[in-house]
Design a protein around this motif. Structure first.
Motif, PDB file in Angstrom:
ATOM      1  N   ARG A   1     -53.318  -7.783 -41.624  1.00 21.54           N
ATOM      2  CA  ARG A   1     -54.594  -7.639 -40.929  1.00 21.54           C
ATOM      3  C   ARG A   1     -54.705  -6.263 -40.289  1.00 21.54           C
ATOM      4  N   ALA A   2     -55.924  -5.840 -40.053  1.00 21.14           N
ATOM      5  CA  ALA A   2     -56.171  -4.587 -39.345  1.00 21.14           C
ATOM      6  C   ALA A   2     -55.593  -4.692 -37.940  1.00 21.14           C
ATOM      7  N   ASP A   3     -55.118  -3.579 -37.415  1.00 24.04           N
ATOM      8  CA  ASP A   3     -54.523  -3.552 -36.082  1.00 24.04           C
ATOM      9  C   ASP A   3     -55.556  -3.722 -34.973  1.00 24.04           C
ATOM     10  N   ASP A   4     -56.755  -3.226 -35.209  1.00 23.35           N
ATOM     11  CA  ASP A   4     -57.795  -3.252 -34.181  1.00 23.35           C
ATOM     12  C   ASP A   4     -58.916  -4.203 -34.575  1.00 23.35           C
ATOM     13  N   ALA A   5     -59.655  -4.664 -33.568  1.00 22.21           N
ATOM     14  CA  ALA A   5     -60.787  -5.561 -33.783  1.00 22.21           C
ATOM     15  C   ALA A   5     -61.894  -4.838 -34.551  1.00 22.21           C
ATOM     16  N   PRO A   6     -62.558  -5.502 -35.460  1.00 21.43           N
ATOM     17  CA  PRO A   6     -62.258  -6.860 -35.889  1.00 21.43           C
ATOM     18  C   PRO A   6     -61.016  -6.874 -36.774  1.00 21.43           C
ATOM     19  N   ARG A   7     -60.114  -7.806 -36.558  1.00 24.05           N
ATOM     20  CA  ARG A   7     -58.827  -7.827 -37.252  1.00 24.05           C
ATOM     21  C   ARG A   7     -58.967  -8.490 -38.625  1.00 24.05           C
ATOM     22  N   VAL A   8     -59.734  -7.845 -39.473  1.00 27.97           N
ATOM     23  CA  VAL A   8     -59.983  -8.352 -40.822  1.00 27.97           C
ATOM     24  C   VAL A   8     -58.716  -8.241 -41.674  1.00 27.97           C
ATOM     25  N   PHE A   9     -58.697  -8.983 -42.763  1.00 26.22           N
ATOM     26  CA  PHE A   9     -57.616  -8.841 -43.726  1.00 26.22           C
ATOM     27  C   PHE A   9     -57.762  -7.505 -44.439  1.00 26.22           C
ATOM     28  N   LYS A  10     -56.666  -6.787 -44.560  1.00 25.10           N
ATOM     29  CA  LYS A  10     -56.637  -5.557 -45.349  1.00 25.10           C
ATOM     30  C   LYS A  10     -56.021  -5.839 -46.712  1.00 25.10           C
ATOM     31  N   GLN A  11     -55.046  -6.767 -46.748  1.00 34.66           N
ATOM     32  CA  GLN A  11     -54.336  -7.080 -47.985  1.00 34.66           C
ATOM     33  C   GLN A  11     -53.915  -8.543 -47.968  1.00 34.66           C
ATOM     34  N   ILE A  12     -54.019  -9.172 -49.124  1.00 33.15           N
ATOM     35  CA  ILE A  12     -53.513 -10.536 -49.330  1.00 33.15           C
ATOM     36  C   ILE A  12     -52.597 -10.503 -50.538  1.00 33.15           C
ATOM     37  N   ASP A  13     -51.433 -11.114 -50.392  1.00 35.40           N
ATOM     38  CA  ASP A  13     -50.495 -11.278 -51.497  1.00 35.40           C
ATOM     39  C   ASP A  13     -50.367 -12.763 -51.794  1.00 35.40           C
ATOM     40  N   ALA A  14     -50.556 -13.123 -53.047  1.00 35.93           N
ATOM     41  CA  ALA A  14     -50.456 -14.514 -53.495  1.00 35.93           C
ATOM     42  C   ALA A  14     -49.348 -14.611 -54.537  1.00 35.93           C
ATOM     43  N   HIS A  15     -48.370 -15.452 -54.254  1.00 33.78           N
ATOM     44  CA  HIS A  15     -47.249 -15.660 -55.173  1.00 33.78           C
ATOM     45  C   HIS A  15     -47.290 -17.119 -55.627  1.00 33.78           C
ATOM     46  N   TYR A  16     -47.533 -17.319 -56.911  1.00 32.38           N
ATOM     47  CA  TYR A  16     -47.625 -18.657 -57.503  1.00 32.38           C
ATOM     48  C   TYR A  16     -46.258 -19.027 -58.050  1.00 32.38           C
ATOM     49  N   ILE A  17     -45.752 -20.170 -57.636  1.00 36.01           N
ATOM     50  CA  ILE A  17     -44.480 -20.675 -58.150  1.00 36.01           C
ATOM     51  C   ILE A  17     -44.800 -21.962 -58.900  1.00 36.01           C
ATOM     52  N   VAL A  18     -44.554 -21.922 -60.205  1.00 34.26           N
ATOM     53  CA  VAL A  18     -44.949 -23.021 -61.086  1.00 34.26           C
ATOM     54  C   VAL A  18     -43.712 -23.578 -61.772  1.00 34.26           C
ATOM     55  N   SER A  19     -43.671 -24.894 -61.901  1.00 42.13           N
ATOM     56  CA  SER A  19     -42.595 -25.513 -62.668  1.00 42.13           C
ATOM     57  C   SER A  19     -43.192 -26.554 -63.599  1.00 42.13           C
ATOM     58  N   GLY A  20     -42.430 -26.842 -64.632  1.00 45.42           N
ATOM     59  CA  GLY A  20     -42.849 -27.808 -65.638  1.00 45.42           C
ATOM     60  C   GLY A  20     -41.948 -27.692 -66.845  1.00 45.42           C
ATOM     61  N   ASN A  21     -42.358 -28.300 -67.921  1.00 40.01           N
ATOM     62  CA  ASN A  21     -41.576 -28.285 -69.155  1.00 40.01           C
ATOM     63  C   ASN A  21     -42.124 -27.229 -70.113  1.00 40.01           C
ATOM     64  N   ASP A  22     -41.265 -26.284 -70.482  1.00 43.12           N
ATOM     65  CA  ASP A  22     -41.623 -25.241 -71.443  1.00 43.12           C
ATOM     66  C   ASP A  22     -42.888 -24.472 -71.047  1.00 43.12           C
ATOM     67  N   ILE A  23     -42.967 -24.072 -69.786  1.00 39.85           N
ATOM     68  CA  ILE A  23     -44.125 -23.312 -69.316  1.00 39.85           C
ATOM     69  C   ILE A  23     -44.114 -21.934 -69.982  1.00 39.85           C
ATOM     70  N   SER A  24     -45.236 -21.559 -70.559  1.00 37.42           N
ATOM     71  CA  SER A  24     -45.388 -20.267 -71.216  1.00 37.42           C
ATOM     72  C   SER A  24     -45.739 -19.203 -70.179  1.00 37.42           C
ATOM     73  N   GLU A  25     -44.935 -18.156 -70.115  1.00 37.55           N
ATOM     74  CA  GLU A  25     -45.224 -17.067 -69.187  1.00 37.55           C
ATOM     75  C   GLU A  25     -46.569 -16.423 -69.507  1.00 37.55           C
ATOM     76  N   LYS A  26     -46.874 -16.308 -70.792  1.00 42.60           N
ATOM     77  CA  LYS A  26     -48.146 -15.731 -71.222  1.00 42.60           C
ATOM     78  C   LYS A  26     -49.324 -16.547 -70.679  1.00 42.60           C
ATOM     79  N   HIS A  27     -49.238 -17.862 -70.775  1.00 39.84           N
ATOM     80  CA  HIS A  27     -50.316 -18.726 -70.281  1.00 39.84           C
ATOM     81  C   HIS A  27     -50.432 -18.654 -68.766  1.00 39.84           C
ATOM     82  N   LEU A  28     -49.295 -18.622 -68.087  1.00 38.30           N
ATOM     83  CA  LEU A  28     -49.329 -18.559 -66.629  1.00 38.30           C
ATOM     84  C   LEU A  28     -49.902 -17.223 -66.157  1.00 38.30           C
ATOM     85  N   ALA A  29     -49.486 -16.138 -66.771  1.00 39.46           N
ATOM     86  CA  ALA A  29     -50.016 -14.816 -66.410  1.00 39.46           C
ATOM     87  C   ALA A  29     -51.536 -14.796 -66.575  1.00 39.46           C
TER      88      ALA A  29
END
Length: 130
Positions: free
Chosen positions: A72-100
């Motif tokens: 978030r920004a240091d000063d008001a308004p403390r809006v988001f500057k950056q969001i990082d999303a990390h998806y962790i997926v499990s299953g049987n024979d998951i294709s990296e190509k499909h997940l990407a």
């Protein structure tokens, strides 16, 4: 779509949707903050897309979790500057190509929450297959 936010007490508020669902929020750390709710909404919206896209691709997805972090920004308004999303997926024979592709489509085409933030917030995505 409609919603109502009602003051409960102190800095506690209850948001109620026109479908009857609610979320309690608080400005003093006693419940989800409004900014935490935005971050959670982005993760949930995008995760729904990823699971749907993977199922349509006939991937045997068993679990999906999205670990979100924001700067978030240091000063008001403390809006988001950056969001990082990390998806962790499990299953049987998951294709990296499909997940990407699922992650890319969600972030760039389908996730309405992320798309509303685009242009104002840098959004980074990555994924891991367990």
């Amino acid at each position: 779509m409609k919603a109502t936010v009602s003051w409960q007490q102190a800095m506690q508020f209850r948001g109620t949707t026109d479908t009857g669902h609610h979320i309690d929020m608080d400005g003093e750390g006693n419940a989800v903050s409004p900014m935490e709710a935005v971050l959670l909404a982005a993760g949930a919206c995008s995760s729904i897309d990823v699971v749907e896209i993977m199922k349509k691709a006939r991937q045997d997805i068993q679990a999906c979790r999205c670990e979100m972090s924001a700067i978030r920004a240091d000063d008001a308004p403390r809006v988001f500057k950056q969001i990082d999303a990390h998806y962790i997926v499990s299953g049987n024979d998951i294709s990296e190509k499909h997940l990407a592709r699922a992650v890319e489509l969600s972030a760039e085409k389908y996730c309405s929450v992320m798309l509303m933030l685009r242009g104002n917030v840098t959004i980074n995505t990555r994924y891991t297959i367990e």
